[in-house]
Design an enzyme around this catalytic site. Structure first.
Site, PDB file in Angstrom:
ATOM      1  N   CYS A   1       1.003  -1.317  -0.019  1.00  0.00           N
ATOM      2  CA  CYS A   1      -0.102  -0.230  -0.102  1.00  0.00           C
ATOM      3  C   CYS A   1       0.844   1.131  -0.063  1.00  0.00           C
ATOM      4  CB  CYS A   1      -0.771  -0.024   1.200  1.00  0.00           C
ATOM      5  SG  CYS A   1      -1.908   1.546   1.540  1.00  0.00           S
TER       6      CYS A   1
ATOM      7  N   HIS B   1      -8.148  -4.064   2.382  1.00  0.00           N
ATOM      8  CA  HIS B   1      -7.325  -3.150   3.288  1.00  0.00           C
ATOM      9  C   HIS B   1      -7.696  -1.727   2.797  1.00  0.00           C
ATOM     10  CE1 HIS B   1      -3.077  -2.307   4.494  1.00  0.00           C
ATOM     11  NE2 HIS B   1      -3.294  -1.294   3.624  1.00  0.00           N
ATOM     12  N   GLU B   2      -7.842  -1.446   1.782  1.00  0.00           N
ATOM     13  CA  GLU B   2      -7.938   0.147   1.510  1.00  0.00           C
ATOM     14  C   GLU B   2      -9.222   0.661   2.105  1.00  0.00           C
ATOM     15  OE1 GLU B   2      -5.535   1.749   0.216  1.00  0.00           O
ATOM     16  OE2 GLU B   2      -4.209  -0.070  -0.404  1.00  0.00           O
TER      17      GLU B   2
ATOM     18  N   HIS C   1      -8.582   1.742   5.567  1.00  0.00           N
ATOM     19  CA  HIS C   1      -7.989   2.969   5.323  1.00  0.00           C
ATOM     20  C   HIS C   1      -9.185   4.164   5.285  1.00  0.00           C
ATOM     21  CE1 HIS C   1      -4.152   2.047   5.904  1.00  0.00           C
ATOM     22  NE2 HIS C   1      -3.857   1.616   4.620  1.00  0.00           N
TER      23      HIS C   1
ATOM     24  N   HIS D   1      -1.992   1.366   9.423  1.00  0.00           N
ATOM     25  CA  HIS D   1      -1.466   0.207   9.169  1.00  0.00           C
ATOM     26  C   HIS D   1      -0.939  -0.339  10.437  1.00  0.00           C
ATOM     27  CE1 HIS D   1       0.096   1.146   4.807  1.00  0.00           C
ATOM     28  NE2 HIS D   1      -1.133   0.553   5.146  1.00  0.00           N
TER      29      HIS D   1
END
Ligand SMILES: [Ca+2]
Ligand SMILES: [Ca+2]
Ligand SMILES: [Zn+2]
Ligand SMILES: [Zn+2]
Length: 596
Positions: free
Chosen positions: A102, A243-244, A247, A253
């Site tokens: 990332c 994962h994104e 965020h 992280h």
């Protein structure tokens, strides 16, 4: 010899110092790893700066810290990535730096600029609203690998991973004002995070907030995005999207080994319809938004005629491990506990192979217990229960007792060399019932039957004059289940279904005790038995074509760990026009056909 990257990084260092700096840098680095080329060093320095490990040098003292800063940065990167902390750019470190990842940094700016004074990460941003819109604005140019409908379905399921457990609701819109704009783009795309061709950085997302770009999620279109790739070729779009979107809702992280929020690409994560977040990620999202309120049904359309048909969720084949978990798991409301401990300020209740976790505010994070050996890495998988657990004063390691053995954990990983015999403590070969640290004197107390011992964890030795008779603690029963200290300054003792409070430095139970553990700690109403089989689910399921919203069978709301809960029915914002898009249930069908 000094490359552009080095010059750029050292632009604030006076030219006279440059040679010295260069020597300081090259001696230790090349000394430990003789094969290191200038190119590799440049790459390493650039990488460390990009992901937050290397701060820009201080104009005044930079030249004195340079070598130290680089070694420190490499060590920090190695620690975060789970590598040996050598402080040099060895092969393992360079290898990890080449792993696709990332674009977002691992260390926040705030943490870097305060230098040695360790400060916690900047307060995490989160959305103040609970209904968020999303839209895929641009699609991968190579649609031979992934069709548009598949991309949309994968985004839908990657968002659902988060909304299944937290009080957030995502809906797809066609307009240009979606909260989460999703783009497949390449190279420089005017947001300060240029992509870099195949490999390297693969995606990024913007944290929640007031900015126009908040929540936006970008995928590098130079990657070969795949779904269910038969070989390990390409980047699994679902895994990266989960994962994104982490965020996009405010998570940063983590270095935890079991987490979707590790910065490096970890490969495919399996079937999007069955994906279950690692426990670590669940806890972190619960800390931001609380657990999903199981009774408000905020994702049910206010008026079905005005809104989209909710997508038909595919029937899942019976999940064997889930069924086994449900049958095997103990009832939190009717049983005693083997052990209770305060760890990092939170409360842990252990029973059989399972445990429940409560936040510092005494909010139960999930009705469903977690499996001990899956969270506490290194305990034997066949361990059927634990006797006592406590967080050691001084080094804050966590000690587990079972029979005549004990294990020491650093965070949730067991230390090398364990288990060891409890005779290390000077304890008799009968095991322990209870262990806790008394806030009053920072000493560790062990209880067994009707005796207790006082141990000094700082000196690692038993205090003289013990064991003593446990009746010296007035009002406590013999043969305790366990004990713990709590953040109110009191000590708590547990046995059977009851607990006793001993305030401050008293050795006497407070009037009004014992009280019921289940009622005060585990969200049970009196006389209630609530096995995990009847745990309310947060999602709506379709049975025989009819919509059956699940009802909370407890008659109360599961705790919400933040003050603002999901908005009640009726204040749901009206959705933007979506008639331009094929309804998502057709996407589910598309995805299913691709799955079969
Ligand atoms: Ca890339
Ligand atoms: Ca016990
Ligand atoms: Zn990331
Ligand atoms: Zn971008």
């Amino acid at each position: 010899m000094v490359s552009l990257v080095l010059l750029k990084w050292m632009r604030n260092i006076s030219p006279e110092m440059l040679l010295l700096v260069q020597i300081l840098w090259f001696l230790p680095v090349t000394g430990a790893a003789p094969s290191l080329t200038t190119e590799q060093l440049d790459m390493g320095v650039d990488w460390l700066s990009r992901f937050g490990y290397l701060p820009p040098p201080d104009p005044v003292t930079g030249q004195l810290q340079t070598k130290e800063a680089l070694t420190k940065a490499i060590k920090a990167m190695q620690k975060f990535g789970g590598l040996k902390e050598t402080g040099v750019l060895d092969q393992a470190t360079l290898g990890l730096m080449k792993t696709p990842r990332c674009s977002l940094p691992d260390v926040s700016d705030a943490e870097v600029t305060v230098g040695r004074r360790k400060r916690s990460l900047t307060p995490q941003n989160k959305w103040n609203k609970r209904h968020l819109s999303w839209r895929v604005r641009t699609f991968p140019k190579d649609s031979a690998l992934l069709g548009r409908d598949t991309v949309r379905a994968l985004m839908y399921y990657a968002l659902k991973v988060w909304s299944d457990i937290a009080p957030l609701n995502f809906h797809e819109v066609a307009g240009s004002d979606a909260d989460i704009q999703i783009d497949f783009t390449k190279a420089d795309h005017n947001d300060g995070y240029p992509f870099d061709g195949p490999g390297g950085t693969v995606a990024h997302a913007f944290f929640p907030g007031e900015r126009f770009t908040a929540g936006d999620t970008h995928f590098d279109d130079d990657e070969a995005w795949t779904f269910r790739s038969p070989d390990s070729h390409g980047m699994d779009l679902f895994a990266v999207a989960v994962h994104e979107f982490g965020h996009a809702i405010g998570l940063v992280h983590t270095s935890a080994m079991e987490s979707i929020m590790r910065p490096y690409y970890q490969g495919p994560v399996g079937d999007p319809l069955k994906y279950d977040l690692p426990y670590e990620d669940k806890v972190r999202v619960w800390q931001l938004y609380g657990v999903r309120d199981s009774v408000s049904h905020t994702n049910r359309p206010v008026n079905p005629s005005q809104t989209a048909e909710p997508p038909v969720l595919l029937d899942l084949p019976e999940n064997r491990s889930t069924v086994l978990l449900a049958r095997d798991a103990p009832d939190r409301c009717s049983s005693h506990f083997d052990a209770v401990a305060q760890i990092r300020g939170e409360a842990f209740f252990f029973k059989g192979k399972y445990f429940w976790r409560l936040t510092r505010e005494k909010h139960l994070v999930s009705l469903r217990p977690a499996q001990i050996h899956r969270f506490w890495r290194g305990l034997p998988t066949n361990l059927d229960s634990v006797d006592a657990v406590y967080e050691r004063p001084g080094d804050h390691k966590i000690v587990f007792f079972k029979g005549l053995k004990y294990w020491v954990f650093k965070d949730n990983i067991v230390e090398e060399g364990y288990p060891r015999p409890i005779s290390d403590f000077g304890l008799p070969s009968e095991g322990v019932d209870a262990a806790f640290v008394w806030l009053h004197n920072d000493k560790t107390y062990f209880f067994k039957d009707n005796r207790y011992w006082r141990y000094d964890d700082h000196l690692r030795r038993m205090d003289l004059g013990y064991p003593k008779d446990s009746t010296l603690w007035k009002g406590l029963p013999p043969q305790l289940d366990d004990a713990m200290r709590w953040s109110d300054g009191s000590s708590y003792f547990f046995k059977g279904k009851e607990y006793w409070r001993v305030p401050g430095s008293d050795m006497e139970v407070e009037p009004g005790y014992p009280r019921l553990i289940a009622k005060d700690w585990l969200l049970c109403t009196e006389m209630q038995s609530d096995s995990p089989d009847t745990e309310p689910k947060s999602t709506e399921t379709r049975i025989n074509g009819h919509l059956h919203p699940d009802h909370a069978e407890n008659g109360y709301e599961v705790c919400s760990c933040t003050s603002d809960t999901a908005s009640p029915l009726g204040v749901r914002p009206s959705p933007s026009p979506i008639w331009l898009l094929p309804p998502l249930w057709t996407l589910s069908l598309a995805l299913r056909s691709e799955l079969l």
